[in-house]
Design an enzyme around this catalytic site. Sequence first.
Site, PDB file in Angstrom:
ATOM      1  N   CYS A 107       0.804  -1.352   0.192  1.00  0.00           N
ATOM      2  CA  CYS A 107      -0.111  -0.003   0.011  1.00  0.00           C
ATOM      3  C   CYS A 107       0.761   1.228   0.190  1.00  0.00           C
ATOM      4  CB  CYS A 107      -0.897   0.288   1.228  1.00  0.00           C
ATOM      5  SG  CYS A 107      -1.830  -1.490   1.207  1.00  0.00           S
ATOM      6  N   HIS A 162      -2.586   8.169   5.906  1.00  0.00           N
ATOM      7  CA  HIS A 162      -2.846   6.805   5.516  1.00  0.00           C
ATOM      8  C   HIS A 162      -3.986   6.239   6.087  1.00  0.00           C
ATOM      9  CE1 HIS A 162      -1.793   3.048   3.805  1.00  0.00           C
ATOM     10  NE2 HIS A 162      -2.008   2.371   4.815  1.00  0.00           N
ATOM     11  N   GLU A 169       0.004   5.568  13.295  1.00  0.00           N
ATOM     12  CA  GLU A 169       0.289   6.705  12.635  1.00  0.00           C
ATOM     13  C   GLU A 169       0.087   8.023  13.115  1.00  0.00           C
ATOM     14  OE1 GLU A 169      -0.956   8.625   8.211  1.00  0.00           O
ATOM     15  OE2 GLU A 169      -2.114   7.121   9.080  1.00  0.00           O
ATOM     16  N   LYS A 215      -9.703   7.769   2.657  1.00  0.00           N
ATOM     17  CA  LYS A 215     -10.461   6.205   2.909  1.00  0.00           C
ATOM     18  C   LYS A 215     -11.585   6.172   3.596  1.00  0.00           C
ATOM     19  CE  LYS A 215      -5.580   4.349   2.550  1.00  0.00           C
ATOM     20  NZ  LYS A 215      -4.990   5.484   2.735  1.00  0.00           N
ATOM     21  N   HIS A 224      -9.910   1.790   0.539  1.00  0.00           N
ATOM     22  CA  HIS A 224      -8.530   1.469   0.388  1.00  0.00           C
ATOM     23  C   HIS A 224      -7.856   1.014  -0.986  1.00  0.00           C
ATOM     24  CE1 HIS A 224      -4.195   0.895   1.228  1.00  0.00           C
ATOM     25  NE2 HIS A 224      -4.290   0.265   2.280  1.00  0.00           N
ATOM     26  N   PHE A 235       1.975  -3.544   4.001  1.00  0.00           N
ATOM     27  CA  PHE A 235       2.418  -4.746   4.320  1.00  0.00           C
ATOM     28  C   PHE A 235       4.105  -4.703   4.257  1.00  0.00           C
ATOM     29  CE2 PHE A 235      -1.768  -7.085   4.635  1.00  0.00           C
ATOM     30  CZ  PHE A 235      -2.212  -6.309   5.591  1.00  0.00           C
TER      31      PHE A 235
END
Length: 411
Positions: free
Chosen positions: A162, A302, A313, A334, A339, A399
């Site tokens: 991502c 994010h 975050e 998002k 996402h 990831f």
Amino acid sequence: MSKTRVVITGLGATTPLGGDVTSTWEGLLAGRSGARRLTDEWVQNLAVQIAAPVAVEPTDVIERVKARRLDRTAQLAVVAARQAWADSGLEDSGLDKERLGVAVASGIGGLHTTLANYDALQSNPRRVSPLAIPMLMPNSSAAYVSLELGAKAGVHTPVSACASGNEAIWLGLDQIRLGRADVVVAGGAEGAIMALPLAAFGMMQALSKRNDDPERASRPWDVDRDGFLLGEGAGILILESYEHAKARGAKIYAELAGAGISADGHDIAQPDPTGSGARRAMERALSEGDLTPADVFHINAHATSTPQGDIAESIAIRQALGKEADHAIATAPKSMIGHLLGGAGAVESVATVLALHHRVSPPTINVDKLDDQIELDVATEQRKLPDGDIAALNNSFGFGGHNAAIAFKSV
């Protein structure tokens, strides 16, 4: 040593909120959700039956013969790239194509093609498409964009989960600053709303299961968040050296000031709870852009709506900006578009550029009760950004511990 200034002269997007930049931006400002319950037959046995598909099918835009040669992810990339290229005004500029580069990312790649041809293989190997490999390879989106535009400076495809879309923008920035290109078409795309990703992410407990309330399923920073919503789409930015853009009289949306890349070295799926990797990425983006925390007034987070990720975050932002985080408005697209995996950073970079250009932060929807552990100024309605020279950050984390932060500056 002085750095080559890099600016954004064209934008393109196709998202769950609209088939172009204008409709997407209007949807973000209005706080409109692109989520819905899926009605396809293949979804009926899945635990998660909601997602955020694109508002306009790419096959309604791309010529039929061309579309049949592209995986869905590449179709989305081509749609966004065509828009951005037209918006930039470069078509008739006499640009030397040996000075034109491409960096278009994907987190998964040609999954539609892979699964369709695997099914064909099971019944009869001769039914496998001769175009399967060019369609399924992760660099297919970048390759086809480069073929359409005749780009010859270099074609790149970061595949960093991502964080991929932001990494593509970082690569484009480097290409120009290293003198290898004057213009780079940069961004990311993903079209992976299918049974396998929905089932796999669902088994990881990464997705929201609010099947009966899809528009409120993605709720970054809310105390009741329970996972992200899978989206699809593409975002493309035309990056150009300032001197090149100035010489041709191009319109300029914003400046791409810097980019920061780091790795957590912590876990394949979970973020480092201390936020140290994300913090380093943001600090490097600001340092590279000759910016300080006091310059940052907008943060495109994010913020996927996962319990651990949102907190990590928030901690990282506080560490990177210190007390200056108090005046930085945080927003989470998002909550509306889901996402987009490899396309997330790119689409959200388009939104970040527009926030600076129009001096307004879009809202975050579905924040009924802000988690006490989120120490950010979260925008739940449109918020005006100040006049003068200001900067914005766009964060993307993937990831594997990939962290990519991009710093933009107003012009």
